[in-house]
Structure formats: C-alpha cells, structure tokens
Design a protein around this motif. Sequence first.
Motif, PDB file in Angstrom:
ATOM      1  N   ASP A   1     -10.960  21.577  -7.355  1.00 23.32           N
ATOM      2  CA  ASP A   1     -10.337  22.874  -7.645  1.00 23.32           C
ATOM      3  C   ASP A   1      -9.165  23.181  -6.722  1.00 23.32           C
ATOM      4  O   ASP A   1      -8.547  24.239  -6.834  1.00 23.32           O
ATOM      5  CB  ASP A   1     -11.383  23.991  -7.518  1.00 23.32           C
ATOM      6  N   ASP A   2      -8.850  22.282  -5.820  1.00 20.98           N
ATOM      7  CA  ASP A   2      -7.781  22.484  -4.847  1.00 20.98           C
ATOM      8  C   ASP A   2      -6.426  22.401  -5.528  1.00 20.98           C
ATOM      9  O   ASP A   2      -6.097  21.398  -6.154  1.00 20.98           O
ATOM     10  CB  ASP A   2      -7.902  21.424  -3.745  1.00 20.98           C
ATOM     11  N   ARG A   3      -5.616  23.437  -5.394  1.00 25.47           N
ATOM     12  CA  ARG A   3      -4.288  23.441  -6.012  1.00 25.47           C
ATOM     13  C   ARG A   3      -3.196  23.133  -4.991  1.00 25.47           C
ATOM     14  O   ARG A   3      -2.012  23.293  -5.280  1.00 25.47           O
ATOM     15  CB  ARG A   3      -4.021  24.816  -6.647  1.00 25.47           C
ATOM     16  N   ASP A   4      -3.587  22.709  -3.798  1.00 28.99           N
ATOM     17  CA  ASP A   4      -2.634  22.386  -2.741  1.00 28.99           C
ATOM     18  C   ASP A   4      -1.823  21.148  -3.119  1.00 28.99           C
ATOM     19  O   ASP A   4      -2.371  20.059  -3.256  1.00 28.99           O
ATOM     20  CB  ASP A   4      -3.394  22.145  -1.431  1.00 28.99           C
ATOM     21  N   ALA A   5      -0.513  21.312  -3.326  1.00 31.33           N
ATOM     22  CA  ALA A   5       0.330  20.207  -3.794  1.00 31.33           C
ATOM     23  C   ALA A   5       0.845  19.406  -2.609  1.00 31.33           C
ATOM     24  O   ALA A   5       1.942  19.649  -2.106  1.00 31.33           O
ATOM     25  CB  ALA A   5       1.492  20.742  -4.630  1.00 31.33           C
ATOM     26  N   ARG A   6       0.052  18.456  -2.152  1.00 33.59           N
ATOM     27  CA  ARG A   6       0.426  17.603  -1.026  1.00 33.59           C
ATOM     28  C   ARG A   6       0.044  16.156  -1.311  1.00 33.59           C
ATOM     29  O   ARG A   6      -0.874  15.889  -2.073  1.00 33.59           O
ATOM     30  CB  ARG A   6      -0.286  18.037   0.260  1.00 33.59           C
ATOM     31  N   MET A   7       0.768  15.256  -0.656  1.00 31.72           N
ATOM     32  CA  MET A   7       0.298  13.884  -0.553  1.00 31.72           C
ATOM     33  C   MET A   7      -0.268  13.725   0.850  1.00 31.72           C
ATOM     34  O   MET A   7       0.315  14.187   1.828  1.00 31.72           O
ATOM     35  CB  MET A   7       1.426  12.870  -0.751  1.00 31.72           C
ATOM     36  N   TYR A   8      -1.431  13.083   0.945  1.00 29.70           N
ATOM     37  CA  TYR A   8      -2.097  12.918   2.225  1.00 29.70           C
ATOM     38  C   TYR A   8      -2.013  11.464   2.680  1.00 29.70           C
ATOM     39  O   TYR A   8      -2.317  10.543   1.910  1.00 29.70           O
ATOM     40  CB  TYR A   8      -3.567  13.334   2.118  1.00 29.70           C
ATOM     41  N   LEU A   9      -1.588  11.285   3.918  1.00 29.98           N
ATOM     42  CA  LEU A   9      -1.592   9.974   4.543  1.00 29.98           C
ATOM     43  C   LEU A   9      -2.803   9.910   5.462  1.00 29.98           C
ATOM     44  O   LEU A   9      -2.941  10.740   6.368  1.00 29.98           O
ATOM     45  CB  LEU A   9      -0.316   9.741   5.348  1.00 29.98           C
ATOM     46  N   LEU A  10      -3.689   8.951   5.230  1.00 32.59           N
ATOM     47  CA  LEU A  10      -4.871   8.773   6.068  1.00 32.59           C
ATOM     48  C   LEU A  10      -4.459   7.969   7.297  1.00 32.59           C
ATOM     49  O   LEU A  10      -4.159   6.781   7.199  1.00 32.59           O
ATOM     50  CB  LEU A  10      -5.977   8.065   5.280  1.00 32.59           C
ATOM     51  N   VAL A  11      -4.431   8.628   8.448  1.00 31.26           N
ATOM     52  CA  VAL A  11      -3.962   8.010   9.683  1.00 31.26           C
ATOM     53  C   VAL A  11      -5.055   7.178  10.331  1.00 31.26           C
ATOM     54  O   VAL A  11      -4.823   6.068  10.820  1.00 31.26           O
ATOM     55  CB  VAL A  11      -3.464   9.093  10.669  1.00 31.26           C
ATOM     56  N   SER A  12      -6.278   7.708  10.358  1.00 31.87           N
ATOM     57  CA  SER A  12      -7.410   6.973  10.910  1.00 31.87           C
ATOM     58  C   SER A  12      -8.683   7.432  10.214  1.00 31.87           C
ATOM     59  O   SER A  12      -8.748   8.545   9.672  1.00 31.87           O
ATOM     60  CB  SER A  12      -7.532   7.184  12.425  1.00 31.87           C
ATOM     61  N   GLY A  13      -9.707   6.558  10.214  1.00 31.50           N
ATOM     62  CA  GLY A  13     -10.977   6.904   9.609  1.00 31.50           C
ATOM     63  C   GLY A  13     -11.114   6.425   8.180  1.00 31.50           C
ATOM     64  O   GLY A  13     -10.314   5.611   7.688  1.00 31.50           O
ATOM     65  N   ARG A  14     -12.111   6.954   7.494  1.00 33.08           N
ATOM     66  CA  ARG A  14     -12.430   6.537   6.130  1.00 33.08           C
ATOM     67  C   ARG A  14     -12.811   7.763   5.315  1.00 33.08           C
ATOM     68  O   ARG A  14     -13.440   8.689   5.834  1.00 33.08           O
ATOM     69  CB  ARG A  14     -13.576   5.521   6.144  1.00 33.08           C
TER      70      ARG A  14
ATOM     71  N   ALA B   1      -8.078   3.873   6.520  1.00 35.62           N
ATOM     72  CA  ALA B   1      -6.714   3.968   7.047  1.00 35.62           C
ATOM     73  C   ALA B   1      -6.150   2.572   7.320  1.00 35.62           C
ATOM     74  O   ALA B   1      -6.881   1.676   7.708  1.00 35.62           O
ATOM     75  CB  ALA B   1      -6.719   4.784   8.338  1.00 35.62           C
ATOM     76  N   PRO B   2      -4.853   2.380   7.076  1.00 37.49           N
ATOM     77  CA  PRO B   2      -3.900   3.350   6.518  1.00 37.49           C
ATOM     78  C   PRO B   2      -3.980   3.394   4.994  1.00 37.49           C
ATOM     79  O   PRO B   2      -4.077   2.351   4.344  1.00 37.49           O
ATOM     80  CB  PRO B   2      -2.549   2.801   6.979  1.00 37.49           C
ATOM     81  N   ALA B   3      -3.992   4.582   4.444  1.00 41.91           N
ATOM     82  CA  ALA B   3      -4.079   4.746   2.989  1.00 41.91           C
ATOM     83  C   ALA B   3      -3.476   6.103   2.654  1.00 41.91           C
ATOM     84  O   ALA B   3      -3.090   6.870   3.536  1.00 41.91           O
ATOM     85  CB  ALA B   3      -5.521   4.649   2.521  1.00 41.91           C
ATOM     86  N   TYR B   4      -3.389   6.401   1.376  1.00 45.40           N
ATOM     87  CA  TYR B   4      -2.896   7.709   0.962  1.00 45.40           C
ATOM     88  C   TYR B   4      -3.625   8.139  -0.297  1.00 45.40           C
ATOM     89  O   TYR B   4      -4.172   7.336  -1.057  1.00 45.40           O
ATOM     90  CB  TYR B   4      -1.377   7.702   0.746  1.00 45.40           C
ATOM     91  N   PHE B   5      -3.673   9.461  -0.502  1.00 49.55           N
ATOM     92  CA  PHE B   5      -4.338  10.029  -1.678  1.00 49.55           C
ATOM     93  C   PHE B   5      -3.692  11.376  -1.969  1.00 49.55           C
ATOM     94  O   PHE B   5      -2.845  11.859  -1.211  1.00 49.55           O
ATOM     95  CB  PHE B   5      -5.850  10.166  -1.454  1.00 49.55           C
ATOM     96  N   GLY B   6      -4.131  11.994  -3.090  1.00 51.73           N
ATOM     97  CA  GLY B   6      -3.480  13.226  -3.501  1.00 51.73           C
ATOM     98  C   GLY B   6      -2.093  12.975  -4.054  1.00 51.73           C
ATOM     99  O   GLY B   6      -1.244  13.867  -4.053  1.00 51.73           O
ATOM    100  N   GLU B   7      -1.859  11.739  -4.571  1.00 50.88           N
ATOM    101  CA  GLU B   7      -0.512  11.327  -4.991  1.00 50.88           C
ATOM    102  C   GLU B   7       0.044  12.200  -6.113  1.00 50.88           C
ATOM    103  O   GLU B   7       1.243  12.335  -6.241  1.00 50.88           O
ATOM    104  CB  GLU B   7      -0.519   9.878  -5.490  1.00 50.88           C
ATOM    105  N   MET B   8      -0.838  12.756  -6.943  1.00 45.89           N
ATOM    106  CA  MET B   8      -0.373  13.515  -8.090  1.00 45.89           C
ATOM    107  C   MET B   8      -0.294  15.007  -7.792  1.00 45.89           C
ATOM    108  O   MET B   8      -0.208  15.826  -8.694  1.00 45.89           O
ATOM    109  CB  MET B   8      -1.303  13.264  -9.287  1.00 45.89           C
ATOM    110  N   GLY B   9      -0.323  15.361  -6.510  1.00 42.37           N
ATOM    111  CA  GLY B   9      -0.312  16.768  -6.141  1.00 42.37           C
ATOM    112  C   GLY B   9       0.885  17.536  -6.651  1.00 42.37           C
ATOM    113  O   GLY B   9       0.828  18.749  -6.832  1.00 42.37           O
ATOM    114  N   SER B  10       2.009  16.853  -6.878  1.00 41.93           N
ATOM    115  CA  SER B  10       3.205  17.548  -7.334  1.00 41.93           C
ATOM    116  C   SER B  10       3.198  17.799  -8.840  1.00 41.93           C
ATOM    117  O   SER B  10       4.073  18.472  -9.364  1.00 41.93           O
ATOM    118  CB  SER B  10       4.453  16.737  -6.962  1.00 41.93           C
ATOM    119  N   VAL B  11       2.209  17.274  -9.550  1.00 40.24           N
ATOM    120  CA  VAL B  11       2.124  17.478 -10.994  1.00 40.24           C
ATOM    121  C   VAL B  11       1.274  18.707 -11.274  1.00 40.24           C
ATOM    122  O   VAL B  11       0.193  18.860 -10.716  1.00 40.24           O
ATOM    123  CB  VAL B  11       1.503  16.237 -11.685  1.00 40.24           C
TER     124      VAL B  11
END
Length: 233
Positions: free
Chosen positions: A50-63, A83-93
């Motif tokens: 339900d999060d409407r926060d339009a961001r891409m997240y870069l995972l710096v450390s951890g899982r 890490a390193p990974a990213y998620f929330g890629e479609m946040g701008s849509v």
Amino acid sequence: MRTTSNTNIILDKLRQNPILADMSTEELRAVADFTEYREYPKGSPIKTTDDRDARMYLLVSGRVKLSVMSPEGKELALSYLEAPAYFGEMGSVEVSRRYADVTATTDAEVLGIRQDGLTLLFGMKPELAIEIVSALTQRLLELTSRLEGMAFHDATQRVMRVLLNVATASYEARGVPVIEGLTHHEIATLAGTSRETASRVISNLCRGGTAATKGRKIVLDLFALRDEVERNQ
C-alpha cells in the motif's frame, strides 16, 4: 528505522554502489540532494503493497525479502535480495498498489532515491534505466518459473528447483555454486512448502553427494542437481 539526509554520508554510500561506480563526484552529489539514507533493524518493514512512496531503493548492506500476503494472512516469499541490489524500480509509475512487501531479514542499510532524483539520474546515465528494466524482466521470469513449478511439480521437485536456481545465480556471480544466508525455512517459503520438507530434501541430497553443508552454507554439485531435477520431472 533511522533516517538521515546528511550529504556526506549519502555521497559515500552512493559511491560504493557498483551501478553508480563510473559517475563523477559532481554527478553523485546532484543525486544525493534527492536521496535519503535509512537504517532498518532485522524484521523491519521497508515497503508495503500500500506504500505510495515513489522511490527507487538501493540496498547498501544486508538482505531483504520480497513477499505477498494472502487475505488469510499466509505469506508467500517471492525472492530474497542481498546487497548490492535495488528494488522499488517501478515507484515512478502511477499504480494503486505495489506488487510486494519488502522486509529486512538482517540489519539493512538502504538509500531511497526520489522520483525527481531518478529522472536526473537516468538523464545522466541512460543505460541504468535499461539495466533496471532488464533486472525487472529477469525477476518476472524467475517468478513465472516458480509459479509454474508450484502448479506442476511436487514439493521435492520445487525445493530442488529453488536450490538449483539460487546456486546457479551464485555460480554465475561468484564462481561458486553455494547457498549462503538462506535458512531452511526461507528455502521452504520460496518453494511453497514446509521447513521440514525442505530440510528432508537437503538431507537426502547431502546423503547422495549432490550437496554438502559447511556451517550455514550449502555447496551444490550443479551438474548432479540438474540431473536430479530432470530425473524427477
């Protein structure tokens, strides 16, 4: 969760990320103006459907774990990212609902880049947009494969396929077919079965010489495991 907008901290974390390695300090500083650095303790929710926060997240450390929840409260793990990974890629849509919850399964450090920062970043580094689309497509293919496995294969076959996929990804990335950082319970959730079933399958593979445990690592013979998967289809 601890959040900071300290430019020096953010700049240092951006500089460490492989997908931004070839960017200049001036370019990274421009992106840092649209970025937050966040620390999440183990078990903390990072994003929800339900999060409407339009961001891409870069995972710096951890899982982190990507999962969905049924109306009855049953969780299905879609994947785990390290890490390193990213998620929330479609946040701008503009969509009414995100496709997965994201939860920290270890203490995690995350950079959140706002939509206007993404626009700036893609303008400076257009190939990054292509890389993200490719990664998203690969995740979709992996999810489709898992859903097919759940529909057409028994629990033993599904566990072996999860082991094969994770170990193959490890071999391609690091040259070693090893499963590290995933518990038997997490392997079971990826396979859509119980922890007891996953443990039994892993034990049987170890007895047959296809797998070996070294501490919390599972080292696999990829050729033997592929043979096992094909033999049990």
